[in-house]
Write a protein that holds these residues in place. Structure first.
Motif, short mmCIF file in Angstrom:
data_model
loop_
_atom_site.label_atom_id
_atom_site.label_comp_id
_atom_site.label_asym_id
_atom_site.label_seq_id
_atom_site.Cartn_x
_atom_site.Cartn_y
_atom_site.Cartn_z
N ALA A 87 82.16 36.95 -52.13
CA ALA A 87 82.86 36.65 -50.81
C ALA A 87 83.89 37.64 -50.67
O ALA A 87 84.27 38.02 -49.36
CB ALA A 87 83.07 35.12 -51.00
N ALA A 88 84.49 37.81 -51.65
CA ALA A 88 85.70 38.80 -51.43
C ALA A 88 85.37 39.86 -51.09
O ALA A 88 86.16 40.85 -50.27
CB ALA A 88 86.67 38.81 -52.77
N CYS A 89 84.30 40.49 -51.69
CA CYS A 89 83.80 41.82 -51.11
C CYS A 89 83.57 41.90 -49.80
O CYS A 89 83.90 42.75 -49.00
CB CYS A 89 82.37 42.14 -51.75
N ARG A 90 82.70 40.79 -49.12
CA ARG A 90 82.41 40.63 -47.75
C ARG A 90 83.45 40.56 -46.89
O ARG A 90 83.68 41.24 -45.81
CB ARG A 90 81.36 39.54 -47.62
N LEU A 91 84.56 39.98 -47.32
CA LEU A 91 85.75 39.94 -46.50
C LEU A 91 86.55 41.08 -46.37
O LEU A 91 87.04 41.53 -45.29
CB LEU A 91 86.56 38.83 -47.32
N GLY A 92 86.21 41.92 -47.62
CA GLY A 92 86.93 43.22 -47.28
C GLY A 92 85.94 44.03 -46.54
O GLY A 92 86.78 45.05 -45.68
N ALA B 249 92.78 37.19 -41.77
CA ALA B 249 92.78 35.85 -41.79
C ALA B 249 92.40 35.51 -43.09
O ALA B 249 93.10 34.32 -43.61
CB ALA B 249 91.78 35.24 -40.81
N ALA B 250 91.83 36.27 -44.03
CA ALA B 250 91.55 35.88 -45.49
C ALA B 250 92.53 36.38 -46.54
O ALA B 250 92.48 36.03 -47.41
CB ALA B 250 90.03 36.47 -45.92
N ILE B 251 93.71 37.10 -45.86
CA ILE B 251 94.66 37.61 -46.74
C ILE B 251 95.25 36.60 -47.54
O ILE B 251 95.37 36.71 -48.91
CB ILE B 251 95.77 38.27 -46.10
N PRO B 252 95.94 35.43 -47.24
CA PRO B 252 96.34 34.27 -48.22
C PRO B 252 95.44 33.89 -49.12
O PRO B 252 95.84 33.66 -50.25
CB PRO B 252 96.63 33.27 -46.91
N ALA B 253 94.13 33.52 -48.88
CA ALA B 253 93.11 33.17 -50.08
C ALA B 253 92.85 34.26 -50.71
O ALA B 253 92.67 33.98 -52.06
CB ALA B 253 91.97 32.54 -49.24
N LEU B 254 92.81 35.59 -50.28
CA LEU B 254 92.56 36.85 -51.38
C LEU B 254 93.67 36.79 -52.25
O LEU B 254 93.48 37.22 -53.37
CB LEU B 254 92.06 37.89 -50.52
N GLU C 83 90.97 33.10 -32.81
CA GLU C 83 89.64 32.41 -33.29
C GLU C 83 89.23 33.22 -34.57
O GLU C 83 89.36 34.45 -34.48
CB GLU C 83 88.58 32.42 -32.23
N VAL C 84 89.03 32.37 -35.40
CA VAL C 84 88.24 32.78 -36.96
C VAL C 84 86.87 32.63 -36.90
O VAL C 84 86.38 31.43 -36.45
CB VAL C 84 89.18 32.24 -38.02
N SER C 85 86.23 33.76 -37.08
CA SER C 85 84.62 33.58 -37.17
C SER C 85 83.97 32.58 -38.06
O SER C 85 84.80 32.36 -39.21
CB SER C 85 84.00 34.89 -37.10
N PRO C 86 83.09 31.99 -37.73
CA PRO C 86 82.37 30.79 -38.80
C PRO C 86 82.04 31.78 -40.07
O PRO C 86 82.33 31.13 -41.09
CB PRO C 86 81.06 30.57 -38.03
N GLU C 87 81.63 32.89 -39.87
CA GLU C 87 81.16 33.68 -41.16
C GLU C 87 82.49 33.79 -42.04
O GLU C 87 82.49 33.71 -43.42
CB GLU C 87 80.71 35.15 -40.89
N VAL C 88 83.60 34.02 -41.41
CA VAL C 88 84.78 34.26 -42.16
C VAL C 88 85.40 33.13 -42.77
O VAL C 88 85.64 33.14 -43.87
CB VAL C 88 86.08 34.97 -41.20
N ASN C 89 85.20 32.04 -41.99
CA ASN C 89 85.76 30.71 -42.63
C ASN C 89 84.68 30.43 -43.80
O ASN C 89 85.26 29.70 -44.75
CB ASN C 89 85.50 29.93 -41.56
N SER C 90 83.54 30.67 -43.57
CA SER C 90 82.46 30.19 -44.77
C SER C 90 82.93 31.13 -45.88
O SER C 90 82.97 30.62 -47.05
CB SER C 90 81.12 30.50 -44.26
N LEU C 91 83.15 32.48 -45.81
CA LEU C 91 83.42 33.35 -46.91
C LEU C 91 84.92 32.92 -47.62
O LEU C 91 85.05 33.05 -48.78
CB LEU C 91 83.50 34.73 -46.31
N ILE C 92 85.83 32.42 -46.66
CA ILE C 92 87.04 31.87 -47.52
C ILE C 92 87.00 30.71 -48.35
O ILE C 92 87.23 30.66 -49.25
CB ILE C 92 88.29 31.70 -46.25
N GLU C 93 85.98 29.77 -47.76
CA GLU C 93 85.63 28.60 -48.51
C GLU C 93 84.70 28.93 -49.87
O GLU C 93 85.27 28.26 -51.04
CB GLU C 93 84.56 27.63 -47.69
#
Length: 404
Positions: free
Chosen positions: A66-71, A77-82, A43-53
């Motif tokens: 958003a990139a900062c927060r994901l780091g 889960a955000a590696i591909p988008a980053l 499961e990917v958290s709603p926060e992570v999904n929102s940040l990826i968007e």
């Protein structure tokens, strides 16, 4: 001491402008790589999904934040988008983000792509292969930022890809690759960095010199000595810094010669480097540098002479106590404090009456190291100095005298 010096070291990074960022175009290779490396298990958290968007937001500052927060979240889960964001070279004000926030406070500009590299580095090993893949991107900002991220991770798998990147067509990528190789402790990078030390671009040569300074290997000494004659004063300065970290006597005479360089930064760095050399051949050149036209060079030479266990430095340092510049006088007092020679006592007593509080404080400290009766009454008088730090140092010095 070497670890401290390495920590102070100034890291060099730069980039050029590029067309406006478009989230899903510009680099089909990165897009394919991102899809291939997507491993979102569980499961990917709603926060992570929102940040990826938000990484595809029309606002560059929002993409960077958003990139900062994901780091911070280490959201793999955000590696591909980053990875896709690495190509974003839009300039933004620096967000407070991981490693980037600990750089120079004066450096207030960054890019979402650079921030993405920092975020990926915070995810560690899972990000290494995706970043290596991004070194093959068809846009240089993505390649440059990928090299940057790999340097922050310091994984041995990145050494060969980064070595290959030192031959990239874009100097920005070559510079970043050299920087990263400096952080990866692997001897395989020395020869490629020596080649980079002859690059046509000044910033690549400067970065290569910096990186070679971090290598605990004397095989780079001859190349760095040649770099002291580079056409760029920035490269010369960085080469002098690197040679200071090398425990190799071959560097002493070239560094002494560099004390006569026309550039003040080169002269200052050469004096610093000679301070780290336990070689008496540097004393004469450093003593001459105490009369340099620039006070910054004079102060650095005084510091370097303080580290030399050589009595020839006493007289030049005593003269430097009468410099017009208070920083030079304070540094000379410090240096004289390290000299086990009674000739320094009277000049240091006189310095207790200097019109600069820092000089008086440093003189009191120096006298505290001298087991000389002549200093007792002057130090007692300094207990009434108008400056609290001078009074405190005088009290310490008298305490040292009682212990002696």
């Amino acid at each position: 001491m070497k670890a401290l010096l390495l920590a102070l070291a100034t890291l060099i990074s730069s980039s050029l402008g590029a067309p406006l960022f478009s989230p899903y175009t510009r680099d089909s290779g990165l897009f394919a790589l991102s899809e291939a490396t997507s491993q979102q298990s569980g499961e990917v958290s709603p926060e992570v999904n929102s940040l990826i968007e938000k990484l595809t937001s029309s606002m560059a500052s929002e993409r960077a934040a958003a990139a900062c927060r994901l780091g911070d979240l280490k959201a793999t889960a955000a590696i591909p988008a980053l990875v896709k964001l690495l190509a974003d070279d839009t300039e933004v004000n620096q967000p407070v983000c991981g490693e980037k926030s600990r750089w120079n406070d004066a450096e207030t500009k960054t890019t979402p792509g650079e921030v993405a590299a920092v975020a990926l580095s915070r995810m560690g090993r899972p990000a290494v292969e995706p970043l290596i893949g991004a070194l093959k991107s068809d846009v240089w900002p993505a390649r440059s930022n990928a090299a940057y991220g790999l340097g922050l991770i310091k994984d041995e798998r990145s050494v060969e890809p980064l070595i290959a990147a030192t031959k990239d067509a874009a100097w920005q990528v070559r510079s970043r690759a050299a920087w990263s190789l400096g952080l990866v402790g692997d001897s395989r990078s020395i020869e490629p960095l020596l080649i980079a030390l002859q690059d046509t671009e000044e910033k690549v040569r400067t970065q290569a010199a910096w990186a070679l300074g971090l290598k605990g290997d004397d095989s780079a000494v001859e190349g760095l000595i040649r770099a002291l004659s580079d056409s760029s004063s920035k490269v010369q300065t960085q080469a002098a810094w690197a040679l200071g970290l090398k425990g190799d006597s071959r560097a002493v005479e070239p560094l002494v010669a560099a004390l006569g360089n026309s550039d003040v930064n080169v002269r200052t760095q050469a004096a610093w480097a000679l301070g780290l050399k336990g070689d008496a051949r540097a004393v004469e050149g450093l003593s001459a540098a105490l009369t340099d036209s620039n006070s910054k060079v004079q102060a650095q030479a005084a510091w370097a002479l303080g580290l030399k266990g050589n009595s020839r430095a006493i007289e030049p340092l005593t003269i430097a106590l009468r410099s017009n510049d208070p920083d030079v006088r304070a540094q000379a007092a410090w240096a004289l404090g390290l000299k086990g020679d009674s000739r320094a006592v009277e000049p240091l007593i006189a310095a207790l009456r200097d019109n600069d509080a820092d000089v008086r404080r440093q003189a009191a400290w120096a006298l505290g190291l001298k087991g000389d009766q002549r200093a007792i009454e002057p130090l007692r008088s300094a207990l009434n100095d108008q400056d609290a730090e001078v009074r405190k140092q005088a009290e310490w010095a008298l305490g040292m005298r009682r212990m002696q």
